[in-house]
Design a protein around this motif. Structure first.
Motif, mmCIF file in Angstrom:
data_model
loop_
_atom_site.group_PDB
_atom_site.id
_atom_site.type_symbol
_atom_site.label_atom_id
_atom_site.label_comp_id
_atom_site.label_asym_id
_atom_site.label_seq_id
_atom_site.Cartn_x
_atom_site.Cartn_y
_atom_site.Cartn_z
ATOM 1 N N GLU A 79 5.867 -9.684 -4.683
ATOM 2 C CA GLU A 79 6.439 -8.446 -5.227
ATOM 3 C C GLU A 79 6.867 -8.622 -6.675
ATOM 4 O OE1 GLU A 79 9.285 -6.782 -2.536
ATOM 5 O OE2 GLU A 79 7.775 -6.523 -0.957
ATOM 6 N N LYS A 80 7.500 -9.743 -6.936
ATOM 7 C CA LYS A 80 7.960 -9.976 -8.314
ATOM 8 C C LYS A 80 6.768 -10.096 -9.265
ATOM 9 C CE LYS A 80 10.660 -13.088 -11.230
ATOM 10 N NZ LYS A 80 9.671 -12.982 -12.294
ATOM 11 N N ARG A 81 5.777 -10.862 -8.835
ATOM 12 C CA ARG A 81 4.629 -11.086 -9.723
ATOM 13 C C ARG A 81 3.883 -9.791 -10.021
ATOM 14 N NH1 ARG A 81 1.992 -16.713 -7.459
ATOM 15 N NH2 ARG A 81 3.662 -18.073 -8.163
ATOM 16 N N TYR A 82 3.652 -8.987 -9.000
ATOM 17 C CA TYR A 82 2.919 -7.738 -9.250
ATOM 18 C C TYR A 82 3.778 -6.733 -10.018
ATOM 19 C CZ TYR A 82 -1.475 -8.950 -7.032
ATOM 20 O OH TYR A 82 -2.694 -9.539 -6.767
ATOM 21 N N LEU A 85 -19.914 -14.530 -16.658
ATOM 22 C CA LEU A 85 -19.496 -15.630 -17.536
ATOM 23 C C LEU A 85 -18.315 -16.398 -16.934
ATOM 24 C CD1 LEU A 85 -19.879 -16.831 -20.449
ATOM 25 C CD2 LEU A 85 -18.116 -15.232 -21.192
ATOM 26 N N TYR A 86 -17.470 -15.673 -16.225
ATOM 27 C CA TYR A 86 -16.251 -16.291 -15.696
ATOM 28 C C TYR A 86 -16.516 -16.900 -14.319
ATOM 29 C CZ TYR A 86 -14.616 -13.246 -19.402
ATOM 30 O OH TYR A 86 -14.472 -12.618 -20.609
ATOM 31 N N ASP A 87 -15.536 -17.648 -13.854
ATOM 32 C CA ASP A 87 -15.680 -18.329 -12.563
ATOM 33 C C ASP A 87 -14.423 -18.053 -11.746
ATOM 34 O OD1 ASP A 87 -16.470 -19.953 -10.517
ATOM 35 O OD2 ASP A 87 -16.262 -21.841 -11.602
ATOM 36 N N CYS A 88 -14.408 -16.912 -11.076
ATOM 37 C CA CYS A 88 -13.238 -16.524 -10.279
ATOM 38 C C CYS A 88 -13.468 -16.954 -8.837
ATOM 39 C CB CYS A 88 -13.014 -15.017 -10.351
ATOM 40 S SG CYS A 88 -12.710 -14.459 -12.027
ATOM 41 N N SER A 130 -9.853 -5.550 -15.229
ATOM 42 C CA SER A 130 -9.291 -6.032 -13.951
ATOM 43 C C SER A 130 -8.169 -7.022 -14.217
ATOM 44 C CB SER A 130 -10.352 -6.758 -13.131
ATOM 45 O OG SER A 130 -11.489 -5.977 -13.004
ATOM 46 N N PHE A 131 -7.141 -6.918 -13.403
ATOM 47 C CA PHE A 131 -5.994 -7.821 -13.566
ATOM 48 C C PHE A 131 -5.511 -8.377 -12.231
ATOM 49 C CE2 PHE A 131 -5.652 -5.148 -17.360
ATOM 50 C CZ PHE A 131 -5.391 -6.087 -18.345
ATOM 51 N N THR A 132 -5.072 -9.622 -12.282
ATOM 52 C CA THR A 132 -4.217 -10.186 -11.232
ATOM 53 C C THR A 132 -3.021 -10.776 -11.989
ATOM 54 O OG1 THR A 132 -5.340 -12.318 -11.384
ATOM 55 C CG2 THR A 132 -6.141 -10.824 -9.692
ATOM 56 N N PRO A 133 -1.921 -11.057 -11.306
ATOM 57 C CA PRO A 133 -0.787 -11.657 -12.034
ATOM 58 C C PRO A 133 -1.208 -12.959 -12.726
ATOM 59 C CG PRO A 133 -0.115 -10.930 -9.863
ATOM 60 C CD PRO A 133 -1.602 -10.792 -9.903
ATOM 61 N N GLU A 134 -0.585 -13.196 -13.851
ATOM 62 C CA GLU A 134 -0.920 -14.363 -14.692
ATOM 63 C C GLU A 134 -0.955 -15.674 -13.888
ATOM 64 O OE1 GLU A 134 -0.571 -13.777 -18.614
ATOM 65 O OE2 GLU A 134 -2.211 -15.186 -18.260
ATOM 66 N N GLU A 135 0.031 -15.855 -12.991
ATOM 67 C CA GLU A 135 0.107 -17.121 -12.232
ATOM 68 C C GLU A 135 -1.120 -17.295 -11.343
ATOM 69 O OE1 GLU A 135 2.224 -14.633 -12.193
ATOM 70 O OE2 GLU A 135 4.277 -15.297 -12.571
ATOM 71 N N ILE A 136 -1.601 -16.173 -10.798
ATOM 72 C CA ILE A 136 -2.783 -16.218 -9.926
ATOM 73 C C ILE A 136 -4.027 -16.450 -10.785
ATOM 74 C CG2 ILE A 136 -4.233 -14.827 -8.370
ATOM 75 C CD1 ILE A 136 -1.648 -15.594 -7.114
ATOM 76 N N PRO A 177 -9.021 -8.087 -7.100
ATOM 77 C CA PRO A 177 -8.506 -7.888 -5.750
ATOM 78 C C PRO A 177 -7.009 -8.184 -5.691
ATOM 79 C CG PRO A 177 -9.465 -10.064 -5.905
ATOM 80 C CD PRO A 177 -9.635 -9.426 -7.255
ATOM 81 N N LEU A 178 -6.389 -7.529 -4.734
ATOM 82 C CA LEU A 178 -4.977 -7.764 -4.471
ATOM 83 C C LEU A 178 -4.870 -9.080 -3.708
ATOM 84 C CD1 LEU A 178 -2.810 -5.721 -5.173
ATOM 85 C CD2 LEU A 178 -2.963 -4.826 -2.865
ATOM 86 N N LEU A 179 -4.100 -10.034 -4.233
ATOM 87 C CA LEU A 179 -4.066 -11.359 -3.598
ATOM 88 C C LEU A 179 -2.650 -11.713 -3.165
ATOM 89 C CD1 LEU A 179 -6.472 -13.127 -6.116
ATOM 90 C CD2 LEU A 179 -6.977 -12.559 -3.739
ATOM 91 N N ASP A 180 -2.537 -12.057 -1.913
ATOM 92 C CA ASP A 180 -1.233 -12.430 -1.365
ATOM 93 C C ASP A 180 -0.804 -13.769 -1.973
ATOM 94 O OD1 ASP A 180 0.974 -12.152 0.209
ATOM 95 O OD2 ASP A 180 0.075 -13.113 1.960
ATOM 96 N N CYS A 181 0.459 -13.851 -2.315
ATOM 97 C CA CYS A 181 0.924 -15.092 -2.961
ATOM 98 C C CYS A 181 2.434 -15.206 -2.842
ATOM 99 C CB CYS A 181 0.526 -15.084 -4.445
ATOM 100 S SG CYS A 181 1.199 -13.691 -5.352
ATOM 101 N N ILE A 182 2.937 -16.367 -3.214
ATOM 102 C CA ILE A 182 4.388 -16.562 -3.280
ATOM 103 C C ILE A 182 4.945 -15.562 -4.306
ATOM 104 C CG2 ILE A 182 6.147 -18.199 -4.119
ATOM 105 C CD1 ILE A 182 4.340 -20.432 -2.952
#
Lengths: 338, 268
Positions: A240-243, A89-92, A192-198, A232-237
């Motif tokens: 460390e803080k976001r995760y 249903l989602y579009d990631c 499943s989770f990724t940080p909110e900003e991602i 998935p673990l996603l590299d981002c700005i």
């Protein structure tokens, strides 16, 4: 909203197909000989279809339940996956389905009873240890429950088949079906989770972290075991803080006794899928990230992957016991044997 | 957008409403062109429809355009003058079926359609009947993605008004009356097509970058990839141009651009 339903000839005789049609009384019905006539042809554009996918009702034949690679699992001896539904249903943007499937239409295999027979057969094999069955590889296990009735159909079966353990993998916050039933110890709902900003950038249609947390709280309260998938673990700005913030949000609200497992998965896509994903979304910053071809896959460069994984592992272990943490081990950089 | 229409009487109202003008010198088929639309009059039948698609494709080879077969069809159920979108196109001779993806929300009805070599004497099922669509679908799929291949028909005859009683002098009026429902569909389809067409500015910039230095074919491939990534990562074109211009050799240019991009390769 589904307003066009393709169906294999003969499949409408199945009671589950009738139930689905009852949910969409105004949908146009289009018959086909086999779902692959619509789903498989080349020259389709997954991203365009994702704007308004249709539903295909079909019957799954042939091999129904498949073994999972030994390094993917959450502690069970034997691990299998099956797909009652193709597509999500989602579009990631990071999702491998868009590279794997030629079409974004939903294919619903209505013969759940055949999947259940096969699961039963596998659990009756004289093997030591637990047998796990993963239902969320090619779809979200819960997000389309109102249309598919998948969980509602499998819970009575699993209640009578305690040797079979099922993981429902989801990003949905619609856990009504679980809240309305008695908890089963052999069914783990893994979010499943990724940080909110991602999530805001890459997960179109996915409920917020907060609403999923509330859903977890509701089913945990009912006694259902829950899992957390940092995948998935996603590299981002501010990685460390976001995760760290995400973990701080997730774990204090989860009762220890409800938490079945936490797993950590890296971003990794077979090269051929990645090529298609990049072509579908040429302006996607994720695909221009610090990625490299590693073996037959595209993943973050090894040093980045190791560093990011180590950080998350360390942070998670501050919050959960090691016995509950699982990591999908990969050996992407190994050279093939001569 | 490319429109394939069998008969002049079907095409005339479209040519007028889309302000298309006849292109001189198109001997094989009458061809009408406009700012964003080409219309070809194919003639009746599968082979003519197929040939028209191939002709138009050669004449306008840009990828990811919308292709529409538009014209009259018989129908076993819908009333005369009603337009419909084909959600399944079956070839009466080969048995092959095409399923044009239905992504556009439209007020136009949808229906199956059977294409045959010869006109049918009756309407055995509540579906459409025509003589071009399956061949059109088969040929058009070599030119564009399937979502952009659509068949729109206007019912010219049905069991109550059989084809023998069709008054040809009313053909243009029938099509003209259907256009208010067809035009919004065509506009949405055109919009859909634009989503899979790379932005012209970027394509032009890549060509401009190639001309800055004598890049080899392999280097052009690398540079195209880097410039696409630069675009994805939000690097202004003038910054990329400045890097390429200020570096010495072609190799240095690619290396420099890659180095600068490295700092941007993070999700925000």
């Amino acid at each position: 909203m589904i307003d066009l339903i393709y169906h294999e000839e003969g499949v409408l005789d199945h009671p589950r197909a009738r139930e689905v049609l009852d949910r969409y009384p105004s949908a146009t019905l289009v018959p086909c000989s086999h779902y692959k006539e619509i789903f498989n042809p080349n020259g389709q554009n997954f991203a365009l279809q994702k704007q308004k996918p249709s539903l295909i009702l079909a019957r799954k034949t042939g091999s129904l339940v498949h073994p999972v690679p030994p390094t993917y699992g959450i502690g069970g001896e034997r691990n299998f996956y099956f797909s009652h539904l193709l597509n999500c249903l989602y579009d990631c943007r990071y999702c491998f389905l868009q590279g794997m499937f030629p079409s974004a239409h939903y294919v619903l295999f209505v013969n759940y009873e055949d999947f259940q027979d096969e699961i039963l057969r596998l659990t009756q094999e004289p093997q030591e240890g637990e047998s796990w069955f993963f239902s969320g590889y090619d779809c979200d296990s819960l997000a389309m429950e109102k249309s598919t009735g998948f969980v509602g159909s499998f819970l009575p079966f699993l209640s009578e088949t305690p040797r079979a353990r099922l993981e429902l993998r989801t990003k949905s916050a619609d856990t009504g079906i679980l809240e309305s039933k008695e908890a089963l110890p052999n069914v783990v709902t893994a979010f499943s989770f990724t940080p909110e900003e991602i999530g805001k950038q890459l997960e179109k249609g996915v409920p917020s972290v907060d609403s999923r947390l509330r859903a977890i709280g509701r089913i945990a309260e009912r006694g259902w075991p829950v899992g957390v998938r940092i995948d998935p673990l996603l590299d981002c700005i501010d990685f460390e803080k976001r995760y760290r913030d995400l973990f701080d949000k997730l774990f204090p609200s989860l009762p220890d006794e409800s938490l079945h497992s936490v797993s950590l998965g890296v971003f990794r896509v077979p090269s051929s899928y990645f090529g298609r994903m990049e072509k579908l979304h040429p302006r996607e910053p994720l695909f221009a990230g610090k990625l490299a071809k590693r073996g037959d896959s595209v993943a973050y460069r090894r040093e980045i992957e190791l560093e990011r994984t180590a950080f998350c592992r360390e942070e998670l272990l501050k919050r959960i016991p090691a016995s509950k943490l699982f990591q999908c081990e990969t050996n992407l950089d190994a050279q093939p044997s001569p | 957008m490319n429109l394939i229409v069998a008969l002049k009487a079907e095409a005339s109202p479209l040519i007028e409403s889309l302000s298309l003008s006849r292109e001189e010198g198109s001997d094989s088929f009458p061809l009408f062109v406009g700012d964003h639309c080409n219309l070809i009059i194919s003639g009746v039948g599968k082979s003519r429809a197929s040939a028209a698609v191939l002709y138009l494709r050669k004449r306008f080879p840009q990828p990811n355009q919308a292709w529409v077969n538009l014209g009259f069809a018989g129908h076993g159920k819908l009333e005369v003058g009603k337009s419909f979108l084909a959600n399944r196109v079956m070839d009466g001779e080969s048995g092959e079926a095409f399923y044009p993806p239905q992504l556009i929300v439209s007020k136009i009805a949808s229906s199956s359609l059977l294409t045959s070599l010869n006109p049918l004497a009756d309407y055995p099922e509540p579906i459409g009947y025509d003589m071009e669509a399956s061949a059109f679908c088969l040929s058009a799929r070599t030119a564009t993605t399937r979502e952009l291949i659509q068949v729109v028909k206007v019912v010219s005859d049905n069991p109550a008004n059989p084809v023998e009683s069709f008054d040809r002098s009313r053909a243009a009026a029938l099509m003209k009356n259907a256009l208010p429902s067809i035009h919004p569909f065509l506009e949405k389809l055109e919009k859909l097509a634009s989503k899979v067409t790379p932005p012209t500015e970027l394509l032009n910039f890549i060509e401009e970058a190639f001309a800055l230095k004598p890049f080899t074919q392999t280097q052009r491939h690398q540079l195209r990839k880097l410039l696409n990534q630069a675009n994805a990562l939000g690097m202004p074109e003038e910054d990329a141009r400045a890097i390429l211009e200020s570096s010495g050799t072609t190799r240095e240019a690619i290396h420099e651009l890659d180095l600068v991009l490295e700092e941007r390769r993070l999700l925000s």
